[in-house]
Design a protein around this motif. Structure first.
Motif, mmCIF file in Angstrom:
data_model
loop_
_atom_site.group_PDB
_atom_site.id
_atom_site.type_symbol
_atom_site.label_atom_id
_atom_site.label_comp_id
_atom_site.label_asym_id
_atom_site.label_seq_id
_atom_site.Cartn_x
_atom_site.Cartn_y
_atom_site.Cartn_z
ATOM 1 N N ASN A 209 0.826 -1.213 0.000
ATOM 2 C CA ASN A 209 0.000 0.000 0.000
ATOM 3 C C ASN A 209 0.859 1.261 0.000
ATOM 4 N N ALA A 210 1.980 1.214 0.688
ATOM 5 C CA ALA A 210 2.876 2.375 0.749
ATOM 6 C C ALA A 210 3.368 2.746 -0.653
ATOM 7 N N PHE A 211 3.667 1.758 -1.479
ATOM 8 C CA PHE A 211 4.110 2.037 -2.842
ATOM 9 C C PHE A 211 2.975 2.605 -3.701
ATOM 10 N N LYS A 212 1.753 2.262 -3.370
ATOM 11 C CA LYS A 212 0.604 2.772 -4.119
ATOM 12 C C LYS A 212 0.238 4.194 -3.711
ATOM 13 N N GLN A 213 0.680 4.623 -2.510
ATOM 14 C CA GLN A 213 0.320 5.940 -1.990
ATOM 15 C C GLN A 213 1.538 6.666 -1.412
ATOM 16 N N PRO A 214 2.569 6.903 -2.228
ATOM 17 C CA PRO A 214 3.777 7.532 -1.692
ATOM 18 C C PRO A 214 3.540 8.933 -1.133
ATOM 19 N N ASP A 215 2.578 9.663 -1.692
ATOM 20 C CA ASP A 215 2.282 11.009 -1.175
ATOM 21 C C ASP A 215 1.822 10.956 0.277
ATOM 22 N N ILE A 216 1.023 9.974 0.605
ATOM 23 C CA ILE A 216 0.527 9.824 1.979
ATOM 24 C C ILE A 216 1.658 9.402 2.905
ATOM 25 N N ILE A 217 2.521 8.517 2.438
ATOM 26 C CA ILE A 217 3.666 8.070 3.239
ATOM 27 C C ILE A 217 4.605 9.246 3.520
ATOM 28 N N ARG A 218 4.790 10.121 2.525
ATOM 29 C CA ARG A 218 5.661 11.284 2.733
ATOM 30 C C ARG A 218 5.142 12.174 3.853
ATOM 31 N N VAL A 219 3.844 12.280 3.971
ATOM 32 C CA VAL A 219 3.243 13.156 4.988
ATOM 33 C C VAL A 219 3.144 12.464 6.345
ATOM 34 N N TYR A 220 2.624 11.253 6.367
ATOM 35 C CA TYR A 220 2.310 10.570 7.630
ATOM 36 C C TYR A 220 3.341 9.535 8.080
ATOM 37 N N GLY A 221 4.245 9.151 7.199
ATOM 38 C CA GLY A 221 5.217 8.131 7.558
ATOM 39 C C GLY A 221 4.667 6.732 7.374
ATOM 40 N N LEU A 222 5.401 5.769 7.880
ATOM 41 C CA LEU A 222 5.054 4.365 7.716
ATOM 42 C C LEU A 222 5.059 3.690 9.086
ATOM 43 N N PHE A 223 3.960 3.076 9.435
ATOM 44 C CA PHE A 223 3.831 2.400 10.728
ATOM 45 C C PHE A 223 4.352 0.979 10.590
ATOM 46 N N PHE A 224 5.349 0.638 11.412
ATOM 47 C CA PHE A 224 5.958 -0.688 11.360
ATOM 48 C C PHE A 224 6.433 -1.064 12.758
ATOM 49 N N ARG A 225 6.031 -2.244 13.223
ATOM 50 C CA ARG A 225 6.436 -2.746 14.531
ATOM 51 C C ARG A 225 6.099 -1.761 15.663
ATOM 52 N N ASN A 226 4.878 -1.273 15.631
ATOM 53 C CA ASN A 226 4.355 -0.369 16.664
ATOM 54 C C ASN A 226 5.090 0.961 16.745
ATOM 55 N N VAL A 227 5.747 1.334 15.679
ATOM 56 C CA VAL A 227 6.476 2.611 15.619
ATOM 57 C C VAL A 227 6.128 3.303 14.313
ATOM 58 N N ASN A 228 5.945 4.628 14.378
ATOM 59 C CA ASN A 228 5.719 5.389 13.167
ATOM 60 C C ASN A 228 7.064 5.904 12.648
ATOM 61 N N TYR A 229 7.501 5.369 11.526
ATOM 62 C CA TYR A 229 8.759 5.763 10.904
ATOM 63 C C TYR A 229 8.525 6.993 10.035
ATOM 64 N N THR A 230 9.369 7.994 10.180
ATOM 65 C CA THR A 230 9.303 9.209 9.376
ATOM 66 C C THR A 230 9.820 8.916 7.979
ATOM 67 N N CYS A 231 9.129 9.416 6.986
ATOM 68 C CA CYS A 231 9.532 9.185 5.608
ATOM 69 C C CYS A 231 10.709 10.085 5.236
ATOM 70 N N VAL A 232 11.711 9.476 4.630
ATOM 71 C CA VAL A 232 12.852 10.206 4.088
ATOM 72 C C VAL A 232 12.699 10.316 2.571
ATOM 73 N N ARG A 233 12.192 9.256 1.965
ATOM 74 C CA ARG A 233 11.941 9.228 0.521
ATOM 75 C C ARG A 233 10.802 8.256 0.259
#
Length: 126
Positions: free
Chosen positions: A55-79
Motif C-alpha cells: 500500500n505504501a508504494f501505491k500511496q507515496p504522497d501519503i507516506i511522505r506526509v504521515y510516515g510508515l507504521f511498522f512494529r508499533n512505531v511510526n517511521y518518518t519518511c525520508v523518501r
C-alpha cells in the motif's frame, strides 16, 4: 532480478545485504501474492505488514506526509516514490525497494550507516 530457486534467495540476502554489515534484518516478499519468500534469521513479517508495504508504494504522497507504521512505531519518511521507500525512527530505519516481482525489505539500527543499507538494497533492483 529473475525468479530464483528457493535457496538462492537466502544466499542473495546473505551475500548482498548482510555482507555489508549495515543491514540488521531483511526479507524478500513476492509482489504477486505478498508471500514472504525468505527472511533473515528471526525476522518475521505478517500479512498485515506485507500489505502495508504494498500500500505504501501505491500511496507515496501519503507516506511522505504521515510516515510508515511498522512494529508499533511510526517511521518518518525520508523518501517515497513508486520504487523506493526510505523511512527512519531515531537511529533505526526501514528500507523498502520494489522490483518487477518483489519487495525487498531491510532494516538498519544504531551504529549502521543508512546510506550503505540503501545502496545494498537498491543494487538488488538492477
Amino acid at each position: 532480478m529473475d525468479k530464483l530457486k528457493m535457496g538462492e534467495y537466502h544466499d542473495l540476502l546473505t551475500q548482498s545485504l548482510f555482507a555489508t554489515k549495515h543491514v540488521q534484518d531483511c526479507a524478500i516478499i513476492e509482489l504477486k501474492n505478498l508471500s514472504v519468500i525468505t527472511t533473515s534469521k528471526g525476522f518475521k513479517l505478517d500479512a498485515e505488514e506485507t500489505q502495508a508495504f504494498l500500500n505504501a508504494f501505491k500511496q507515496p504522497d501519503i507516506i511522505r506526509v504521515y510516515g510508515l507504521f511498522f512494529r508499533n512505531v511510526n517511521y518518518t519518511c525520508v523518501r517515497a516514490d513508486k520504487d523506493s521507500i526510505y523511512s527512519k525512527y531515531n537511529e533505526e530505519g526501514l528500507i523498502l525497494v520494489k522490483t518487477g516481482m518483489y519487495i525487498i525489505c531491510a532494516t538498519y539500527t544504531k551504529g549502521m550507516y543508512p546510506s550503505v543499507c540503501v545502496e545494498a538494497v537498491e543494487k538488488l533492483r538492477l
